[in-house]
Design a protein around this motif. Structure first.
Motif, PDB file in Angstrom:
ATOM      1  N   ARG A 201      53.391  41.057  34.251  1.00 20.33           N
ATOM      2  CA  ARG A 201      51.968  41.385  34.193  1.00 20.33           C
ATOM      3  C   ARG A 201      51.491  41.962  35.525  1.00 20.33           C
ATOM      4  N   ASP A 202      50.844  43.082  35.411  1.00 25.86           N
ATOM      5  CA  ASP A 202      50.333  43.819  36.560  1.00 25.86           C
ATOM      6  C   ASP A 202      48.943  43.291  36.938  1.00 25.86           C
ATOM      7  N   PRO A 203      48.680  43.064  38.233  1.00 26.01           N
ATOM      8  CA  PRO A 203      47.367  42.542  38.633  1.00 26.01           C
ATOM      9  C   PRO A 203      46.183  43.368  38.116  1.00 26.01           C
ATOM     10  N   ALA A 204      46.313  44.693  38.074  1.00 24.43           N
ATOM     11  CA  ALA A 204      45.212  45.527  37.573  1.00 24.43           C
ATOM     12  C   ALA A 204      44.962  45.253  36.088  1.00 24.43           C
ATOM     13  N   GLU A 205      46.025  45.092  35.311  1.00 20.04           N
ATOM     14  CA  GLU A 205      45.872  44.793  33.894  1.00 20.04           C
ATOM     15  C   GLU A 205      45.347  43.378  33.687  1.00 20.04           C
ATOM     16  N   VAL A 206      45.769  42.447  34.548  1.00 17.14           N
ATOM     17  CA  VAL A 206      45.264  41.073  34.461  1.00 17.14           C
ATOM     18  C   VAL A 206      43.765  41.053  34.757  1.00 17.14           C
ATOM     19  N   ARG A 207      43.331  41.836  35.749  1.00 17.38           N
ATOM     20  CA  ARG A 207      41.882  41.939  36.027  1.00 17.38           C
ATOM     21  C   ARG A 207      41.143  42.445  34.795  1.00 17.38           C
ATOM     22  N   GLN A 208      41.708  43.449  34.123  1.00 21.35           N
ATOM     23  CA  GLN A 208      41.076  44.004  32.917  1.00 21.35           C
ATOM     24  C   GLN A 208      41.026  42.939  31.820  1.00 21.35           C
TER      25      GLN A 208
ATOM     26  N   ALA B  74      37.585  38.699  38.066  1.00 15.40           N
ATOM     27  CA  ALA B  74      38.589  39.664  38.512  1.00 15.40           C
ATOM     28  C   ALA B  74      39.189  39.312  39.871  1.00 15.40           C
ATOM     29  N   ALA B  75      38.425  38.664  40.724  1.00  8.77           N
ATOM     30  CA  ALA B  75      38.930  38.280  42.041  1.00  8.77           C
ATOM     31  C   ALA B  75      40.051  37.238  41.950  1.00  8.77           C
ATOM     32  N   ASP B  76      40.180  36.575  40.805  1.00 13.00           N
ATOM     33  CA  ASP B  76      41.209  35.558  40.621  1.00 13.00           C
ATOM     34  C   ASP B  76      42.500  36.109  40.027  1.00 13.00           C
ATOM     35  N   ALA B  77      42.589  37.421  39.833  1.00 12.18           N
ATOM     36  CA  ALA B  77      43.749  38.027  39.178  1.00 12.18           C
ATOM     37  C   ALA B  77      45.054  37.736  39.922  1.00 12.18           C
TER      38      ALA B  77
END
Length: 152
Positions: free
Chosen positions: A27-34, A8-11
């Motif tokens: 693409r949203d960073p929060a969704e990319v983390r998910q 997740a830290a690499d999002a």
């Protein structure tokens, strides 16, 4: 090039890489983390910069599908794509499976060429047991990746 599993830290770095492609600039960073947390996300780091990435969804028994393969615009035609894909299909989570690859129709020639030029690695379309050949799947086009088989 170091290929590692992203977390997740690499999002943010992955979102920066996505900026190179029009199909994923929203693409949203929060969704990319998910997405990273819910798949196997591999990245190729070179000099502290993310140069390539791919996501794998798999049951680790029968099926694996590779999504979102991306190579930085300034790294294309450098050989990183072929090297990275070799690392992806050899990843421990899918090493014994026949992964399918989701890509845009225009990229089928690249993946077909990369697969048929493989000499020292297992191609994506390697046969296992009595399974049918793996395919590249695009929006509504299904094309065999190759008929090349290797023993491993």
């Amino acid at each position: 090039m170091d290929v590692v599993e992203l977390d997740a830290a690499d999002a943010e770095a992955l979102c920066d890489l996505y900026e190179d492609y029009e199909w994923c600039t929203d693409r949203d960073p929060a969704e990319v983390r998910q997405a990273i947390d819910n798949s196997i996300t591999l990245g190729a780091w070179d000099d502290g910069r993310l140069g390539a990435s791919a996501r794998i969804l798999t049951d680790r028994t029968y099926y694996a599908k590779i999504y979102d393969v991306i190579v930085a615009a300034d790294e294309r035609d450098s050989g990183i794509g072929e090297e990275f894909m070799a690392a992806v299909v050899d990843h421990e989570s899918i090493a014994d499976l026949d992964p399918a690859l989701l890509c845009r129709e225009g990229l089928i020639p690249f993946y077909t060429s990369a697969d048929s030029n493989a000499s020292s690695r297992r191609p994506i379309s390697r046969a296992k047991k009595n399974r049918s050949s793996t395919c590249v799947i695009t929006d509504s086009v299904v094309s065999p990746l190759s008929t090349h088989r290797s023993s491993s």
